[in-house]
Design a protein around this motif. Structure first.
Motif, PDB file in Angstrom:
ATOM      1  N   SER A  81       0.833  -1.204   0.000  1.00 28.04           N
ATOM      2  CA  SER A  81       0.000   0.000   0.000  1.00 28.04           C
ATOM      3  C   SER A  81       0.868   1.255   0.000  1.00 28.04           C
ATOM      4  CB  SER A  81      -0.940   0.001   1.204  1.00 28.04           C
ATOM      5  OG  SER A  81      -1.685   1.183   1.244  1.00 28.04           O
ATOM      6  N   ASP A  82       1.921   1.242   0.791  1.00 26.13           N
ATOM      7  CA  ASP A  82       2.834   2.388   0.860  1.00 26.13           C
ATOM      8  C   ASP A  82       3.468   2.651  -0.503  1.00 26.13           C
ATOM      9  OD1 ASP A  82       4.278   4.361   2.588  1.00 26.13           O
ATOM     10  OD2 ASP A  82       6.018   3.204   1.916  1.00 26.13           O
ATOM     11  N   ARG A  83       3.947   1.592  -1.164  1.00 19.84           N
ATOM     12  CA  ARG A  83       4.543   1.755  -2.498  1.00 19.84           C
ATOM     13  C   ARG A  83       3.515   2.267  -3.501  1.00 19.84           C
ATOM     14  NH1 ARG A  83       6.340  -3.497  -1.779  1.00 19.84           N
ATOM     15  NH2 ARG A  83       5.231  -4.151  -3.677  1.00 19.84           N
ATOM     16  N   LEU A  84       2.312   1.747  -3.426  1.00 19.23           N
ATOM     17  CA  LEU A  84       1.255   2.143  -4.345  1.00 19.23           C
ATOM     18  C   LEU A  84       0.916   3.628  -4.202  1.00 19.23           C
ATOM     19  CD1 LEU A  84      -0.713   0.913  -6.439  1.00 19.23           C
ATOM     20  CD2 LEU A  84      -2.311   0.592  -4.567  1.00 19.23           C
ATOM     21  N   VAL A  85       0.774   4.082  -2.979  1.00 18.22           N
ATOM     22  CA  VAL A  85       0.447   5.493  -2.737  1.00 18.22           C
ATOM     23  C   VAL A  85       1.594   6.384  -3.205  1.00 18.22           C
ATOM     24  CG1 VAL A  85       0.052   7.237  -0.951  1.00 18.22           C
ATOM     25  CG2 VAL A  85      -1.165   5.064  -0.853  1.00 18.22           C
ATOM     26  N   LYS A  86       2.817   6.006  -2.897  1.00 15.39           N
ATOM     27  CA  LYS A  86       3.962   6.817  -3.321  1.00 15.39           C
ATOM     28  C   LYS A  86       4.042   6.920  -4.839  1.00 15.39           C
ATOM     29  CE  LYS A  86       6.725   6.245   0.814  1.00 15.39           C
ATOM     30  NZ  LYS A  86       7.877   5.602   1.456  1.00 15.39           N
ATOM     31  N   ARG A  87       3.759   5.832  -5.546  1.00 16.75           N
ATOM     32  CA  ARG A  87       3.768   5.875  -7.008  1.00 16.75           C
ATOM     33  C   ARG A  87       2.650   6.769  -7.537  1.00 16.75           C
ATOM     34  NH1 ARG A  87       5.160  -0.238  -9.136  1.00 16.75           N
ATOM     35  NH2 ARG A  87       7.234  -0.301  -8.227  1.00 16.75           N
TER      36      ARG A  87
ATOM     37  N   PRO B 240       3.518  21.974   1.623  1.00 17.44           N
ATOM     38  CA  PRO B 240       3.412  22.727   2.872  1.00 17.44           C
ATOM     39  C   PRO B 240       2.364  23.842   2.831  1.00 17.44           C
ATOM     40  CG  PRO B 240       5.531  23.143   1.809  1.00 17.44           C
ATOM     41  CD  PRO B 240       4.846  22.059   1.031  1.00 17.44           C
ATOM     42  N   ILE B 241       2.222  24.508   1.708  1.00 17.87           N
ATOM     43  CA  ILE B 241       1.253  25.607   1.626  1.00 17.87           C
ATOM     44  C   ILE B 241      -0.174  25.065   1.703  1.00 17.87           C
ATOM     45  CG2 ILE B 241       0.327  27.438   0.156  1.00 17.87           C
ATOM     46  CD1 ILE B 241       3.221  27.836  -0.865  1.00 17.87           C
ATOM     47  N   GLY B 242      -0.464  24.028   0.937  1.00 19.17           N
ATOM     48  CA  GLY B 242      -1.797  23.440   0.960  1.00 19.17           C
ATOM     49  C   GLY B 242      -2.153  22.859   2.312  1.00 19.17           C
ATOM     50  N   TYR B 243      -1.190  22.180   2.932  1.00 19.18           N
ATOM     51  CA  TYR B 243      -1.454  21.589   4.249  1.00 19.18           C
ATOM     52  C   TYR B 243      -1.674  22.678   5.297  1.00 19.18           C
ATOM     53  CZ  TYR B 243      -1.322  18.360   8.127  1.00 19.18           C
ATOM     54  OH  TYR B 243      -1.667  17.626   9.244  1.00 19.18           O
ATOM     55  N   ASN B 244      -0.866  23.736   5.237  1.00 16.85           N
ATOM     56  CA  ASN B 244      -1.040  24.848   6.180  1.00 16.85           C
ATOM     57  C   ASN B 244      -2.397  25.515   6.002  1.00 16.85           C
ATOM     58  OD1 ASN B 244       1.411  24.459   7.430  1.00 16.85           O
ATOM     59  ND2 ASN B 244       2.483  25.945   6.154  1.00 16.85           N
ATOM     60  N   LEU B 245      -2.862  25.608   4.760  1.00 16.22           N
ATOM     61  CA  LEU B 245      -4.184  26.160   4.506  1.00 16.22           C
ATOM     62  C   LEU B 245      -5.262  25.303   5.172  1.00 16.22           C
ATOM     63  CD1 LEU B 245      -6.132  28.137   3.138  1.00 16.22           C
ATOM     64  CD2 LEU B 245      -5.999  26.704   1.098  1.00 16.22           C
ATOM     65  N   LEU B 246      -5.152  23.983   5.032  1.00 13.72           N
ATOM     66  CA  LEU B 246      -6.124  23.101   5.691  1.00 13.72           C
ATOM     67  C   LEU B 246      -6.078  23.249   7.205  1.00 13.72           C
ATOM     68  CD1 LEU B 246      -6.116  19.730   3.723  1.00 13.72           C
ATOM     69  CD2 LEU B 246      -7.779  21.571   3.667  1.00 13.72           C
ATOM     70  N   GLN B 247      -4.880  23.387   7.767  1.00  6.11           N
ATOM     71  CA  GLN B 247      -4.755  23.596   9.207  1.00  6.11           C
ATOM     72  C   GLN B 247      -5.443  24.902   9.623  1.00  6.11           C
ATOM     73  OE1 GLN B 247      -0.417  23.231   9.624  1.00  6.11           O
ATOM     74  NE2 GLN B 247      -0.839  21.641  11.150  1.00  6.11           N
ATOM     75  N   THR B 248      -5.258  25.948   8.832  1.00  6.35           N
ATOM     76  CA  THR B 248      -5.882  27.235   9.132  1.00  6.35           C
ATOM     77  C   THR B 248      -7.401  27.131   9.082  1.00  6.35           C
ATOM     78  OG1 THR B 248      -3.964  28.431   8.284  1.00  6.35           O
ATOM     79  CG2 THR B 248      -6.032  29.665   8.433  1.00  6.35           C
TER      80      THR B 248
ATOM     81  N   LYS C 141       0.462  15.492   3.675  1.00  2.00           N
ATOM     82  CA  LYS C 141       1.410  16.611   3.566  1.00  2.00           C
ATOM     83  C   LYS C 141       2.193  16.546   2.265  1.00  2.00           C
ATOM     84  CE  LYS C 141       2.043  17.408   8.461  1.00  2.00           C
ATOM     85  NZ  LYS C 141       2.957  17.381   9.599  1.00  2.00           N
ATOM     86  N   LYS C 142       2.579  15.337   1.869  1.00  2.00           N
ATOM     87  CA  LYS C 142       3.338  15.193   0.617  1.00  2.00           C
ATOM     88  C   LYS C 142       2.453  15.539  -0.576  1.00  2.00           C
ATOM     89  CE  LYS C 142       6.108  12.221  -2.185  1.00  2.00           C
ATOM     90  NZ  LYS C 142       7.207  11.387  -2.226  1.00  2.00           N
ATOM     91  N   GLU C 143       1.197  15.124  -0.532  1.00  2.00           N
ATOM     92  CA  GLU C 143       0.291  15.389  -1.649  1.00  2.00           C
ATOM     93  C   GLU C 143      -0.007  16.879  -1.793  1.00  2.00           C
ATOM     94  OE1 GLU C 143      -4.269  14.525  -3.055  1.00  2.00           O
ATOM     95  OE2 GLU C 143      -3.249  12.971  -1.927  1.00  2.00           O
ATOM     96  N   LEU C 144      -0.292  17.551  -0.692  1.00  2.00           N
ATOM     97  CA  LEU C 144      -0.716  18.950  -0.742  1.00  2.00           C
ATOM     98  C   LEU C 144       0.438  19.942  -0.724  1.00  2.00           C
ATOM     99  CD1 LEU C 144      -3.683  18.797   1.788  1.00  2.00           C
ATOM    100  CD2 LEU C 144      -3.778  18.688  -0.706  1.00  2.00           C
TER     101      LEU C 144
ATOM    102  N   THR D 285      -3.496  11.154  -6.415  1.00  2.00           N
ATOM    103  CA  THR D 285      -3.863  11.413  -5.028  1.00  2.00           C
ATOM    104  C   THR D 285      -3.555  10.196  -4.165  1.00  2.00           C
ATOM    105  OG1 THR D 285      -5.671  12.074  -3.561  1.00  2.00           O
ATOM    106  CG2 THR D 285      -6.254  10.677  -5.421  1.00  2.00           C
ATOM    107  N   CYS D 286      -3.438  10.410  -2.874  1.00  2.00           N
ATOM    108  CA  CYS D 286      -3.172   9.307  -1.957  1.00  2.00           C
ATOM    109  C   CYS D 286      -4.451   8.615  -1.529  1.00  2.00           C
ATOM    110  CB  CYS D 286      -2.394   9.799  -0.738  1.00  2.00           C
ATOM    111  SG  CYS D 286      -3.288  10.927   0.339  1.00  2.00           S
ATOM    112  N   SER D 287      -5.562   9.136  -1.983  1.00  2.00           N
ATOM    113  CA  SER D 287      -6.839   8.578  -1.558  1.00  2.00           C
ATOM    114  C   SER D 287      -7.788   8.480  -2.733  1.00  2.00           C
ATOM    115  CB  SER D 287      -7.445   9.465  -0.472  1.00  2.00           C
ATOM    116  OG  SER D 287      -8.609   8.873   0.028  1.00  2.00           O
ATOM    117  N   GLY D 288      -8.874   7.809  -2.515  1.00  2.00           N
ATOM    118  CA  GLY D 288      -9.892   7.675  -3.548  1.00  2.00           C
ATOM    119  C   GLY D 288     -11.182   8.320  -3.094  1.00  2.00           C
ATOM    120  N   GLU D 289     -12.261   7.681  -3.405  1.00  2.00           N
ATOM    121  CA  GLU D 289     -13.574   8.256  -3.121  1.00  2.00           C
ATOM    122  C   GLU D 289     -13.928   8.305  -1.642  1.00  2.00           C
ATOM    123  OE1 GLU D 289     -13.943   3.886  -3.803  1.00  2.00           O
ATOM    124  OE2 GLU D 289     -13.021   5.485  -4.934  1.00  2.00           O
TER     125      GLU D 289
END
Length: 69
Positions: free
Chosen positions: A8-14, A42-50, A37-40, A21-25
């Motif tokens: 699963s880890d290899r699949l998501v990284k690929r 730092p800026i995108g992740y910080n926006l979600l945190q805000t 964090k890797k997908e979004l 995306t790291c996720s589906g529906e």
């Protein structure tokens, strides 16, 4: 379980390397939180945190599930 977890880890990284995306529906869950964090980035992740902090300042809605504030 260890083999499945590694696969699963290899699949998501690929998927992320290919611009996917790291996720589906079903959205991000506890199991894929570490990839968000890797997908979004730092800026995108910080926006979600805000947004989380603004909409849920007391962290009562799914505390610690997806976005740590």
């Amino acid at each position: 379980m260890e083999r499945i977890s590694k696969f699963s880890d290899r699949l998501v990284k690929r998927a992320l390397e290919a611009g996917g995306t790291c996720s589906g529906e079903h959205g991000i869950g506890i199991g894929k939180k570490k990839y968000l964090k890797k997908e979004l980035g730092p800026i995108g992740y910080n926006l979600l945190q805000t947004l989380k902090r603004t909409l849920d300042p007391n962290s009562i809605m799914n505390p610690g599930k997806v976005i740590d504030i």
